[in-house]
Design a protein around this motif. Structure first.
Motif, PDB file in Angstrom:
ATOM      1  N   MET A  32       0.850  -1.183   0.000  1.00 22.00           N
ATOM      2  CA  MET A  32       0.000   0.000   0.000  1.00 22.00           C
ATOM      3  C   MET A  32       0.895   1.246   0.000  1.00 22.00           C
ATOM      4  O   MET A  32       1.746   1.413   0.882  1.00 22.00           O
ATOM      5  CB  MET A  32      -0.908   0.010   1.230  1.00 22.00           C
ATOM      6  CG  MET A  32      -1.537   1.376   1.556  1.00 22.00           C
ATOM      7  SD  MET A  32      -2.510   2.110   0.220  1.00 22.00           S
ATOM      8  CE  MET A  32      -3.935   1.025   0.186  1.00 22.00           C
ATOM      9  N   PHE A  78      -5.969   0.409   4.122  1.00 24.39           N
ATOM     10  CA  PHE A  78      -5.054  -0.650   4.575  1.00 24.39           C
ATOM     11  C   PHE A  78      -5.578  -1.320   5.841  1.00 24.39           C
ATOM     12  O   PHE A  78      -5.612  -2.548   5.945  1.00 24.39           O
ATOM     13  CB  PHE A  78      -3.674  -0.038   4.820  1.00 24.39           C
ATOM     14  CG  PHE A  78      -2.607  -1.034   5.196  1.00 24.39           C
ATOM     15  CD1 PHE A  78      -2.071  -1.893   4.248  1.00 24.39           C
ATOM     16  CD2 PHE A  78      -2.127  -1.100   6.497  1.00 24.39           C
ATOM     17  CE1 PHE A  78      -1.085  -2.809   4.586  1.00 24.39           C
ATOM     18  CE2 PHE A  78      -1.137  -2.009   6.850  1.00 24.39           C
ATOM     19  CZ  PHE A  78      -0.612  -2.866   5.893  1.00 24.39           C
ATOM     20  N   MET A  90       2.596  -1.341   4.277  1.00 22.07           N
ATOM     21  CA  MET A  90       2.196   0.021   3.943  1.00 22.07           C
ATOM     22  C   MET A  90       3.364   0.965   4.191  1.00 22.07           C
ATOM     23  O   MET A  90       3.977   0.951   5.255  1.00 22.07           O
ATOM     24  CB  MET A  90       1.006   0.473   4.799  1.00 22.07           C
ATOM     25  CG  MET A  90       0.578   1.914   4.534  1.00 22.07           C
ATOM     26  SD  MET A  90      -0.660   2.506   5.727  1.00 22.07           S
ATOM     27  CE  MET A  90       0.330   2.597   7.240  1.00 22.07           C
TER      28      MET A  90
END
Length: 319
Positions: A32, A78, A90
């Motif tokens: 992410m 996320f 992430m």
């Protein structure tokens, strides 16, 4: 041992996290990137993905860019979509902390799992090549004369360049609440605005502007470091009599609800990636400073950074 028995044993050990990274099946990792393409988080995430593959700890990496609200939109996606997923990472950093302080989103960073800090980078302030201003002194003079006439362009509200602009104003005797800050969703948008002369002065990590500085399309006027950056002949704010120093670090978090063993495996994977040749090349190319931190030390660092940034932003009139 029969082959089928051996394979079952191997699978059980891998599931329990008892095998070294090289003995496990490399996962397909989902990255992410809570920002639009073209900025520092995007560059960091893709450089890490390449390094993870070079380290042979993942088979492949897929990227999901979700910009907006200093990373809060990507964080929300996320947190809500990756619960318990041991193959999700992430990208995050100082900018996200600042945005969370100013934006008060419905999700919290504490819902995700800290993995590691990787780099630190200082900001550079630039002028469009055709700007009537030639230096930070010119910008400060205009700021004192008419604060609203100086349009500062950079990342989303609460970014390090936003905080730096407010700190500059405060240090030179201008009410930080009066600065005219224009926030952009991604590095690409900010670059376009600066090149188009739509902002007076732009701020970001040096790596995001280097190409345009080298091409003579942007004029660098100050860096936010304590000393001049290696190989970069740009004066610091402190050299110019402005007592402001602020850095921008970047790291990665794992999904909510993963086990301690899964967190350790992700951490080991990231640390292995940071030793690869491609990652070292990315550090050099982007003028990133290695700042590796993981485990409880990284947990404490993030907590301390949140408290420190909040105090700085309160003093600068941003909260």
């Amino acid at each position: 041992m029969r082959r089928d028995t051996f394979l079952k044993t191997l699978a059980a050990l891998a599931a329990a996290g008892a095998l070294p990274l090289t003995a496990r099946a490399a996962p397909n990792l989902k990255m992410m990137i809570p920002a639009n393409p073209g900025g520092g988080w995007d560059t960091t995430g893709r450089a890490l993905g390449k390094a993870l593959q070079e380290a042979k700890v993942v088979d492949s990496v897929s990227y999901d860019n979700k910009g907006g609200a200093a990373g809060a939109l990507g964080l929300a996606q996320f947190v809500n979509a990756s619960k318990g997923d041991p193959n999700a990472l992430m990208v995050m950093g100082a900018v996200m902390l600042g945005g969370l302080i100013t934006g008060k989103p419905p999700v919290s960073l504490s819902q995700a799992t800290p993995i590691a800090r990787m780099t630190s980078e200082y900001n550079v302030f630039v002028l469009p090549a055709n700007s009537p201003f030639k230096s930070m002194a010119d910008v400060v003079a205009q700021l004192k004369k008419d604060p609203g006439s100086v349009k500062w362009g950079g990342g989303s509200r609460g970014s390090t360049e936003h905080i730096a602009a407010a700190m500059i104003a405060r240090d030179v005797g201008v009410d930080p609440a009066k600065i005219n800050y224009v926030a952009f969703r991604g590095g690409g948008e900010a670059v376009a605005a600066i090149l188009g002369g739509n902002v007076t002065v732009g701020g970001s990590g040096y790596s995001e502007f280097a190409e345009h500085i080298n091409a003579g399309k942007m004029r660098p006027i100050a860096v936010t470091s304590a000393t001049r950056l290696k190989g970069v002949n740009v004066p610091t704010l402190k050299e110019q009599g402005i007592n402001v120093e602020i850095g921008n670090w970047r790291g990665v978090y794992g999904a909510p609800g993963i086990t301690d063993a899964q967190r350790k495996q992700l951490t080991d994977m990231v640390l292995a990636a940071l030793k690869t040749r491609s990652w070292q090349e990315s550090l050099e190319k982007n003028s990133w400073t290695p700042a590796v931190l993981s485990g409880p030390a990284f947990d404490k660092f993030v907590d301390d950074e949140l408290a420190s940034l909040r105090a700085t932003m309160v003093k600068a009139g941003m909260v």
